[in-house]
Enzyme design. Structure first.
Site, PDB file in Angstrom:
ATOM      1  N   GLY A 223      35.489  38.453   8.671  1.00 25.02           N
ATOM      2  CA  GLY A 223      36.744  39.142   8.326  1.00 25.02           C
ATOM      3  C   GLY A 223      36.628  40.632   8.506  1.00 25.02           C
ATOM      4  O   GLY A 223      35.683  41.118   9.149  1.00 25.02           O
ATOM      5  N   ASN A 224      37.580  41.366   7.966  1.00 26.38           N
ATOM      6  CA  ASN A 224      37.532  42.827   8.071  1.00 26.38           C
ATOM      7  C   ASN A 224      38.148  43.446   6.816  1.00 26.38           C
ATOM      8  O   ASN A 224      38.635  42.725   5.942  1.00 26.38           O
ATOM      9  CB  ASN A 224      38.244  43.291   9.348  1.00 26.38           C
ATOM     10  CG  ASN A 224      39.696  42.870   9.365  1.00 26.38           C
ATOM     11  OD1 ASN A 224      40.502  43.371   8.582  1.00 26.38           O
ATOM     12  ND2 ASN A 224      40.033  41.920  10.232  1.00 26.38           N
ATOM     13  N   ARG A 225      38.138  44.770   6.752  1.00 27.25           N
ATOM     14  CA  ARG A 225      38.490  45.455   5.499  1.00 27.25           C
ATOM     15  C   ARG A 225      39.964  45.809   5.381  1.00 27.25           C
ATOM     16  O   ARG A 225      40.351  46.536   4.466  1.00 27.25           O
ATOM     17  CB  ARG A 225      37.646  46.721   5.367  1.00 27.25           C
ATOM     18  CG  ARG A 225      36.181  46.432   5.108  1.00 27.25           C
ATOM     19  CD  ARG A 225      35.369  47.701   5.113  1.00 27.25           C
ATOM     20  NE  ARG A 225      35.900  48.679   4.186  1.00 27.25           N
ATOM     21  CZ  ARG A 225      35.699  49.989   4.290  1.00 27.25           C
ATOM     22  NH1 ARG A 225      34.994  50.462   5.297  1.00 27.25           N
ATOM     23  NH2 ARG A 225      36.208  50.817   3.413  1.00 27.25           N
TER      24      ARG A 225
END
Ligand code: CTP
Length: 428
Positions: A223-225
């Site tokens: 995933g990512n932020r």
């Protein structure tokens, strides 16, 4: 001491109500009365042409103050600037296209013009004009310019116009103008939902937001932020401005997700992976006039998703994952080029400085082919989950269309101003 217990005098503020020459000038009487009823000292500044629609004695009687249009009355007390300097709030209702243009240009050939220029108080405009005039590129540009300077707008509403026409252009109702003015006096932000232009009525806006998640096994993902905050702000701003809005929501921070589902006028479609996002955006985009790809979309996904939790392999030190490319949703939409539809991309870059940011952005603008590309700098600490944002917007040729810094809602409104200007250019 609570506000309710304060003596009325302490809460009494100076409000200038400008009135300009349109049929809706009769509604200004209600606006003046509303502010007087709320206990304020109201000074009416009509233009010459406003007095063709509503009489000076009426305005003096309702406001309980003398009324003049002239720069040459009360010269001794420097009336042409004194009123502006004293004002705590200026409301111009109705604002004609002509006055909008004059205010954008800073013209001051009458008392209303000098009063506005001499003032540092919040300004609220309630436009009223025919739809064609409201949607003309000049008026759109003037509105965007005034908004970028912090001028607040309410309306115009859609509905019946003088002469039997229908469409956006009706002045907002006096009680709504008064409520918006009082909200500004209380220090509410200029783009609060109480102060709204319904200039996106008739548009269908699809916004993707948040970060996609690509599963590795039943318990893990890549995933990512991305928090989804900027995407939600765009969806909220578009809905407040009268658009039908679909928010295709990849993973959002918890507070953002809670706010998204509670926002009226925004239909939330939850998605997980890039493939799900591509599918949902593709479907929603068929009916869309504007698509904003604010989501942080994973470019790669694991080649295989394990049915069971992946176990440590004690025979080696590492684990090698094989990733495969995901489709580029934005590039696909841009290539599809549905007539009149505006496609907006985002690019978060870890650039060292503005020049590098622009270089990376220009290359991406070419690669993606979107109508507008919103660039911002990100890093370990910058750009994620914060309430503010600082962006450069490029057009499809890579030229800088705008630079905006402010709350994510202000950035959203500025972006929607650019989108609207392009939509209107397409329509003409
Ligand atoms: N985007 C997309 N589909 C993808 C990847 C990105 O639609 N598979 C969209 C994003 O929503 C965003 C824009 O493309 O609007 C730019 O995303 P970004 O990750 O910066 O672009 P990439 O093409 O992935 O470029 P980079 O090589 O810099 O990662």
């Amino acid at each position: 001491m609570t506000l309710g217990a304060q003596p009325a005098e302490e809460r009494r503020r100076t409000i200038v109500v400008g009135i300009t020459g349109g049929i809706a000038a009769y509604k200004a009487v209600g606006v003046v009365r509303g502010f007087v009823k709320a206990g304020h000292d109201v000074h009416v500044v009509p233009t010459e042409s406003a007095l063709r629609f509503v009489g000076l004695p009426t305005l003096e009687a309702i406001s309980r103050n003398p009324v003049t249009t002239s720069l040459y009355d009360g010269v001794a007390e420097v009336r042409h600037v004194a009123l502006g300097q004293r004002a705590d709030l200026i409301v111009v209702a109705p604002t004609t296209a002509n006055t909008l243009a004059k205010l954008a240009a800073g013209l001051s050939d009458d008392l209303l013009g000098t009063t506005v220029l001499a003032s540092r108080a919040p300004v609220l405009l309630a436009p009223a004009m025919h739809t064609e005039m409201w949607q003309h590129a000049s008026t759109v540009a003037n509105t965007a310019l005034l908004r970028s300077r912090g001028v607040a707008f309410i309306g115009p509403e859609s509905g019946a116009l003088t002469g039997g026409d229908e469409g956006p252009g009706r002045m907002s109702e006096p009680e709504d103008v008064v409520a918006a003015g009082l909200a500004l006096l209380d220090g509410a932000g200029l783009t609060e939902t109480s102060v709204v232009v319904h200039d996106l009525a008739g548009e269908t806006v699809v916004v993707s937001a948040g970060g996609t998640r690509e599963p590795l096994d039943p318990v893990r993902f890549l995933g990512n932020r991305s928090s989804g905050r900027q995407g939600l702000a765009i969806a909220q701003a578009a809905a407040a401005r009268g658009a039908r809005v679909v928010l295709v929501a990849a993973h959002l921070d918890t507070d953002v997700a809670t706010e998204a589902v509670a926002t009226s006028g925004v239909e939330v479609v939850p998605v997980g992976t890039t493939a799900e996002l591509a599918d949902a955006v593709g479907k929603a985009a068929r009916a869309a006039t504007v698509v904003v790809m604010a989501a942080a979309v994973a470019d790669y996904r694991p080649a295989d998703v394990s049915e069971r939790k992946i176990k440590k392999d004690d025979s080696g030190d590492g684990l090698t994952l094989t990733l495969v490319r995901n489709p580029d949703v934005l590039a696909g939409l841009a290539a599809d080029a549905a007539p009149g539809r505006i496609v907006v991309g985002f690019a978060a870059e870890t650039a060292a400085n503005r020049e590098e940011l622009l270089d990376l952005g220009r290359a991406k603008a070419k690669r993606k082919g979107a109508d507008l590309l919103v660039l911002n700098r990100v890093g370990w600490t910058a750009g994620f989950g914060t309430p503010d944002n600082e962006v450069v917007v490029l057009d499809r040729d890579g030229s800088v269309a705008s630079e905006v810094a402010g709350s994510k809602r202000q950035v959203a409104d500025a972006l929607l101003d650019l989108v609207l200007a392009q939509r209107l250019r397409e329509r003409h």
